[in-house]
Enzyme design. Sequence first.
Site, mmCIF file in Angstrom:
data_model
loop_
_atom_site.group_PDB
_atom_site.id
_atom_site.type_symbol
_atom_site.label_atom_id
_atom_site.label_comp_id
_atom_site.label_asym_id
_atom_site.label_seq_id
_atom_site.Cartn_x
_atom_site.Cartn_y
_atom_site.Cartn_z
ATOM 1 N N CYS A 270 -0.467 5.353 10.504
ATOM 2 C CA CYS A 270 -0.190 3.923 10.412
ATOM 3 C C CYS A 270 1.311 3.756 10.206
ATOM 4 C CB CYS A 270 -0.969 3.326 9.247
ATOM 5 S SG CYS A 270 -0.616 1.591 8.954
ATOM 6 N N TYR B 299 2.600 2.967 0.765
ATOM 7 C CA TYR B 299 1.513 3.527 1.559
ATOM 8 C C TYR B 299 0.861 2.426 2.377
ATOM 9 C CZ TYR B 299 -2.002 1.687 -1.739
ATOM 10 O OH TYR B 299 -2.791 0.883 -2.498
ATOM 11 N N CYS B 300 0.099 2.864 3.410
ATOM 12 C CA CYS B 300 -0.608 1.878 4.223
ATOM 13 C C CYS B 300 -1.987 2.420 4.568
ATOM 14 C CB CYS B 300 0.207 1.504 5.452
ATOM 15 S SG CYS B 300 0.870 2.913 6.363
ATOM 16 N N ARG B 301 -2.296 2.522 5.871
ATOM 17 C CA ARG B 301 -3.691 2.838 6.208
ATOM 18 C C ARG B 301 -3.973 4.323 6.352
ATOM 19 N NH1 ARG B 301 -2.981 -1.841 10.332
ATOM 20 N NH2 ARG B 301 -3.566 -3.625 9.054
#
Lengths: 225, 225
Positions: free
Chosen positions: A184, A178-180
Site C-alpha cells: 500500500c 502505517y497503512c494497509r
Amino acid sequence: MGSDRAFKDAIYEQIARVGRAVDHPRRLELLDLLCQGPMTVEQLARKSAMSVSSTSQHLQHLREARLVRVEHRGTFRVYELTDEATCELFRTLRGLAQRYYAEMSAITEAFLRDREALEALDTVALQQRLTQESLTLLDVRPTEEYAVGHWPGAVSLPVEELAGRLAELPKDQTIVAYCRGPYCVLSLHAVEMLRKNGYRAIRLADGVSDWKAQGFPVVGVKGVS
Amino acid sequence: MGSDRAFKDAIYEQIARVGRAVDHPRRLELLDLLCQGPMTVEQLARKSAMSVSSTSQHLQHLREARLVRVEHRGTFRVYELTDEATCELFRTLRGLAQRYYAEMSAITEAFLRDREALEALDTVALQQRLTQESLTLLDVRPTEEYAVGHWPGAVSLPVEELAGRLAELPKDQTIVAYCRGPYCVLSLHAVEMLRKNGYRAIRLADGVSDWKAQGFPVVGVKGVS
DNA sequence: CCATTAATCAATGGATTTGTTGAATATAGT
DNA sequence: ACTATATTCAACAAATCCATTGATTAATGG
C-alpha cells in the site's frame, strides 16, 4: 449413481471455485481492501480506481465463491469478507507470490528505490523499538478503516488530510506511519511529506491484518452502524 | 518512474499468477496427485485420466506459476511440487471449499451413501484406536507413492493387486485402508472388496499430506533414483 | 544412424471471461 | 408519487483460455 470420474470432477470443480475467484488482479485488490474492513461498492470502486459497474461485477464473482457476503443497508450494500479465513487466503497467496516470484521483490525495490523509501520497519522491529523510545504511531488510512481496527495507541490521520494537519504532530519523536500493508502506498506518501517538513518519519511495512495474524493486539470501534 | 497505479497493477498481477494456476479443476487434480510425490507426465496423465498432451500443458501452466518444477531424467520428465508450501496451498483451497460450499459435502455424502461407505476414520480417531486394538494399516496407492511416504507400519498393497493378494491379509484384525485423501476413491474400492470377501475393513479419510500437516510421522524410502 | 519412447509444440475452433456502456431496479427522502 | 442516489443487470465486442489433433523435438538403445 455417480461414477468415480463424475465424483472427482464435481469435487475439483468445487475447489476450483475458490481458485477462479482469486485469479484476477482486480479481485485480489478488492480482497486486500476488504481485509481492512467492510465497505460499500462505491468505496471499493474509488479505492481501487475501478468503475462502479466493474467493481460490482467482481464483487459478485467473489460472492459466488462465498469469499465475501453483502449486507443491505438502505440504498447501500456493504460488502465484507465472509470470515477470517478469507483474509488468510489473501495473505497466503500474497506470501506465495513473495516466495516464488523474484519479480515481486524486483518490482517493489525498484519502486521504493525511486522514492528513497527502502527503509521500513516490520511489526517485530516496531515492537522492539517501542520498548526503547517513545514513538508516534500514525494510521494514515481513511478514518472508516481506522475505526474497524488499528494499532492500540495509533493516531488516525488520513493521508489526504496530512498536509493541513501537520501541526498536530510532535517534532521531537520519530513518527511511524502505517497503512494497509506492504504494497500500500499511503504510508509512503505520508513519510515523504513528513520528511519534507522536517519530521523524523519511517514507514511500517505491515498492515493490520498482518500483525493480527501474528497475534499482536488490534483495537477497533465496536458497533459501527 | 512507475506510478502508484502501475506499481499496484504489477503487484496484484503477480499475486494473480498463483490464483490463475489454481483456477482449473484439472490443475487442482494434478496438484493433489503431486502432493503424493514426484511423478512423470505419463503417470500424471494416467492417474488423472487426461491426455498426455493436455497434462503436459497444464503442468507447464503450473510451472509458469512456480508451483511445480521439473527434473529431466533420461527421456522422462519428473514433475514435483516446488516445496511444502505448494501442498499447503492445495490443502488451504480444499479446506475453504469444504468450509464455504455446502455442495462439497452434499456431493461427497451422496456419493458415499450410494456405496454404503459413509463410515470412515480420521487421523485422530485412528491414532486412538491403535492404542486399543491391533489394526492392519493398508496403503492401497500405487507402490511408487507408498515409497515416497507412508504411515509407519502400513502395508503396501495397490488396489489393482488387491483381488489377487487377499490371502496375505489377516481375517482376525480390522483392516484400515487409506489412499490419497478424503476425495480419493481407491480406499473406497479396497474396503468394498475386502468386505465382500469377509474381512472387517474401514476407510481412513485422510491422506499422507493431511496427517503430515498435523504432525504425525511419515516414513519414506530415501534415495529413489 | 534408425527406431522407439516421452514429452512438448503448434494450430484449430469453441467456450469462457472481461470491460464498457447505458438501461433498469431499489431504497430513502420530500 | 417524484427525485436522487446506489447498485445491479444486459448486451456486446475483445481478449483469453481450453481440449484436441497431429507434427516435432529429445534421449535411449540397438
